[in-house]
Design a protein around this motif. Structure first.
Motif, PDB file in Angstrom:
ATOM      1  N   UNK A   1     -20.242 -62.172  45.982  1.00  0.00           N
ATOM      2  CA  UNK A   1     -21.281 -63.161  45.992  1.00  0.00           C
ATOM      3  C   UNK A   1     -22.391 -62.708  45.141  1.00  0.00           C
ATOM      4  N   UNK A   2     -23.321 -63.704  44.680  1.00  0.00           N
ATOM      5  CA  UNK A   2     -24.230 -63.699  43.875  1.00  0.00           C
ATOM      6  C   UNK A   2     -25.585 -63.368  44.309  1.00  0.00           C
ATOM      7  N   UNK A   3     -26.082 -62.370  43.804  1.00  0.00           N
ATOM      8  CA  UNK A   3     -27.186 -61.729  44.158  1.00  0.00           C
ATOM      9  C   UNK A   3     -28.292 -61.778  42.737  1.00  0.00           C
ATOM     10  N   UNK A   4     -29.417 -62.299  42.957  1.00  0.00           N
ATOM     11  CA  UNK A   4     -30.227 -62.632  41.757  1.00  0.00           C
ATOM     12  C   UNK A   4     -31.739 -61.861  42.160  1.00  0.00           C
ATOM     13  N   UNK A   5     -32.513 -61.546  41.051  1.00  0.00           N
ATOM     14  CA  UNK A   5     -33.615 -60.668  41.273  1.00  0.00           C
ATOM     15  C   UNK A   5     -34.429 -61.350  40.030  1.00  0.00           C
ATOM     16  N   UNK A   6     -35.583 -61.537  40.170  1.00  0.00           N
ATOM     17  CA  UNK A   6     -36.487 -61.791  39.152  1.00  0.00           C
ATOM     18  C   UNK A   6     -37.655 -60.787  38.859  1.00  0.00           C
ATOM     19  N   UNK A   7     -37.764 -60.730  37.608  1.00  0.00           N
ATOM     20  CA  UNK A   7     -38.669 -59.485  37.206  1.00  0.00           C
ATOM     21  C   UNK A   7     -39.983 -60.391  36.727  1.00  0.00           C
ATOM     22  N   UNK A   8     -41.139 -60.285  37.294  1.00  0.00           N
ATOM     23  CA  UNK A   8     -42.526 -61.004  36.659  1.00  0.00           C
ATOM     24  C   UNK A   8     -42.658 -60.514  35.301  1.00  0.00           C
ATOM     25  N   UNK A   9     -43.484 -61.413  34.551  1.00  0.00           N
ATOM     26  CA  UNK A   9     -43.689 -61.009  33.130  1.00  0.00           C
ATOM     27  C   UNK A   9     -44.518 -59.631  32.846  1.00  0.00           C
ATOM     28  N   UNK A  10     -45.116 -59.343  33.785  1.00  0.00           N
ATOM     29  CA  UNK A  10     -45.678 -58.039  33.746  1.00  0.00           C
ATOM     30  C   UNK A  10     -45.026 -56.740  33.634  1.00  0.00           C
ATOM     31  N   UNK A  11     -43.808 -57.284  34.370  1.00  0.00           N
ATOM     32  CA  UNK A  11     -42.758 -56.022  34.679  1.00  0.00           C
ATOM     33  C   UNK A  11     -41.647 -56.105  33.551  1.00  0.00           C
ATOM     34  N   UNK A  12     -41.492 -57.235  32.806  1.00  0.00           N
ATOM     35  CA  UNK A  12     -40.194 -57.526  32.173  1.00  0.00           C
ATOM     36  C   UNK A  12     -40.204 -56.531  30.863  1.00  0.00           C
ATOM     37  N   UNK A  13     -41.115 -55.812  30.404  1.00  0.00           N
ATOM     38  CA  UNK A  13     -40.939 -54.909  29.259  1.00  0.00           C
ATOM     39  C   UNK A  13     -39.875 -53.434  29.736  1.00  0.00           C
ATOM     40  N   UNK A  14     -39.843 -53.269  30.958  1.00  0.00           N
ATOM     41  CA  UNK A  14     -39.304 -52.154  31.219  1.00  0.00           C
ATOM     42  C   UNK A  14     -38.106 -52.634  32.499  1.00  0.00           C
ATOM     43  N   UNK A  15     -37.270 -53.389  31.952  1.00  0.00           N
ATOM     44  CA  UNK A  15     -36.048 -54.135  32.575  1.00  0.00           C
ATOM     45  C   UNK A  15     -35.017 -53.153  33.310  1.00  0.00           C
ATOM     46  N   UNK A  16     -34.779 -52.103  32.530  1.00  0.00           N
ATOM     47  CA  UNK A  16     -33.691 -51.289  33.022  1.00  0.00           C
ATOM     48  C   UNK A  16     -34.015 -50.556  34.352  1.00  0.00           C
ATOM     49  N   UNK A  17     -35.142 -50.130  34.572  1.00  0.00           N
ATOM     50  CA  UNK A  17     -35.588 -49.567  35.518  1.00  0.00           C
ATOM     51  C   UNK A  17     -35.275 -50.078  36.991  1.00  0.00           C
ATOM     52  N   UNK A  18     -35.611 -51.538  37.224  1.00  0.00           N
ATOM     53  CA  UNK A  18     -35.165 -52.252  38.315  1.00  0.00           C
ATOM     54  C   UNK A  18     -33.816 -52.145  38.532  1.00  0.00           C
ATOM     55  N   UNK A  19     -32.917 -52.559  37.337  1.00  0.00           N
ATOM     56  CA  UNK A  19     -31.491 -52.564  37.416  1.00  0.00           C
ATOM     57  C   UNK A  19     -30.792 -51.266  37.951  1.00  0.00           C
ATOM     58  N   UNK A  20     -31.461 -50.301  37.332  1.00  0.00           N
ATOM     59  CA  UNK A  20     -30.820 -48.982  37.742  1.00  0.00           C
ATOM     60  C   UNK A  20     -31.101 -48.702  39.284  1.00  0.00           C
ATOM     61  N   UNK A  21     -32.351 -48.976  39.681  1.00  0.00           N
ATOM     62  CA  UNK A  21     -32.604 -48.687  41.223  1.00  0.00           C
ATOM     63  C   UNK A  21     -32.151 -49.508  42.241  1.00  0.00           C
ATOM     64  N   UNK A  22     -31.625 -50.946  41.702  1.00  0.00           N
ATOM     65  CA  UNK A  22     -30.961 -51.591  42.569  1.00  0.00           C
ATOM     66  C   UNK A  22     -29.281 -51.429  42.592  1.00  0.00           C
ATOM     67  N   UNK A  23     -28.708 -50.906  41.470  1.00  0.00           N
ATOM     68  CA  UNK A  23     -27.433 -50.970  41.443  1.00  0.00           C
ATOM     69  C   UNK A  23     -26.552 -50.144  42.605  1.00  0.00           C
ATOM     70  N   UNK A  24     -27.155 -49.110  42.999  1.00  0.00           N
ATOM     71  CA  UNK A  24     -26.521 -48.242  44.147  1.00  0.00           C
ATOM     72  C   UNK A  24     -26.021 -49.298  45.354  1.00  0.00           C
ATOM     73  N   UNK A  25     -27.319 -49.766  45.743  1.00  0.00           N
ATOM     74  CA  UNK A  25     -27.438 -50.768  47.021  1.00  0.00           C
ATOM     75  C   UNK A  25     -26.258 -51.989  46.646  1.00  0.00           C
ATOM     76  N   UNK A  26     -26.198 -52.463  45.610  1.00  0.00           N
ATOM     77  CA  UNK A  26     -25.452 -53.454  45.238  1.00  0.00           C
ATOM     78  C   UNK A  26     -23.740 -52.957  45.255  1.00  0.00           C
ATOM     79  N   UNK A  27     -23.811 -52.107  44.591  1.00  0.00           N
ATOM     80  CA  UNK A  27     -22.464 -51.498  44.756  1.00  0.00           C
ATOM     81  C   UNK A  27     -22.035 -50.976  46.117  1.00  0.00           C
TER      82      UNK A  27
END
Length: 174
Positions: free
Chosen positions: A139-165
């Motif tokens: 299934x598709x899971x989407x998340x959006x990062x607001x402009x103010x947090x867009x500079x450090x995108x990788x942190x959110x991806x790393x934090x969400x990966x274990x739950x998605x897996x």
């Protein structure tokens, strides 16, 4: 203006008020409401169950921000911080996933990548925010990062990966 036309205009205005109130309620717009509001996806029961499992596995913090779910409350949506990082589970496949320019790396506003075992389509939006959508999951899971947090995108991806897996198996979404 004659009085019958004036009464007709008032009647039309009064008749439109419930529709306006409904529109405001549905969109979650209010000058006094600073909380995030999202459209809740409506997937089938199989996907809904996967999304409920994901909701239970999601971290309390993403990118150092506390979980603060948007309205309307649903196991298909989650949020962190303000302005909020918003996650929606069971969304439709993004059109960009079918775009040959993206597949060949020719679209600078949309690129694919893998972070901690989860494949993502990353789309930069016109307002400077980013939308990420899982790929190669049932299934598709989407998340959006607001402009103010867009500079450090990788942190959110790393934090969400274990739950998605843990909750969303590898595979092809219907």
């Amino acid at each position: 203006m004659n009085s019958s036309r004036h009464r007709l205009r008032i009647a039309r205005t009064v008749a439109a008020l419930p529709a306006l109130a409904l529109l405001i309620a549905v969109t979650g717009c209010s000058s006094a409401d600073d909380g995030a509001s999202v459209v809740v996806p409506t997937p089938d029961s199989k996907v809904t169950k996967l999304c409920q499992n994901l909701d239970k596995a999601l971290p309390r913090k993403v990118d150092g921000l506390d979980r603060d779910d948007p309205g309307p409350r649903s196991a298909l949506t989650a949020g962190w911080g303000s302005p909020a990082i918003i996650l929606r589970c069971g969304v439709e496949r993004p059109a960009k996933m079918l775009d040959p320019k993206v597949a060949h790396g020719d679209d600078p506003a949309a690129v694919g990548g893998r972070v901690n075992g989860v494949d993502w389509l990353m789309e930069k939006r016109d307002d400077g925010s980013y939308r990420f959508t899982t790929a190669s999951r049932v299934t598709y899971v989407e998340f959006t990062l607001p402009t103010s947090l867009a500079e450090d995108r990788d942190s959110a991806l790393v934090d969400l990966a274990p739950a998605i897996k843990k909750a969303i198996p590898v595979g092809i979404a219907d």
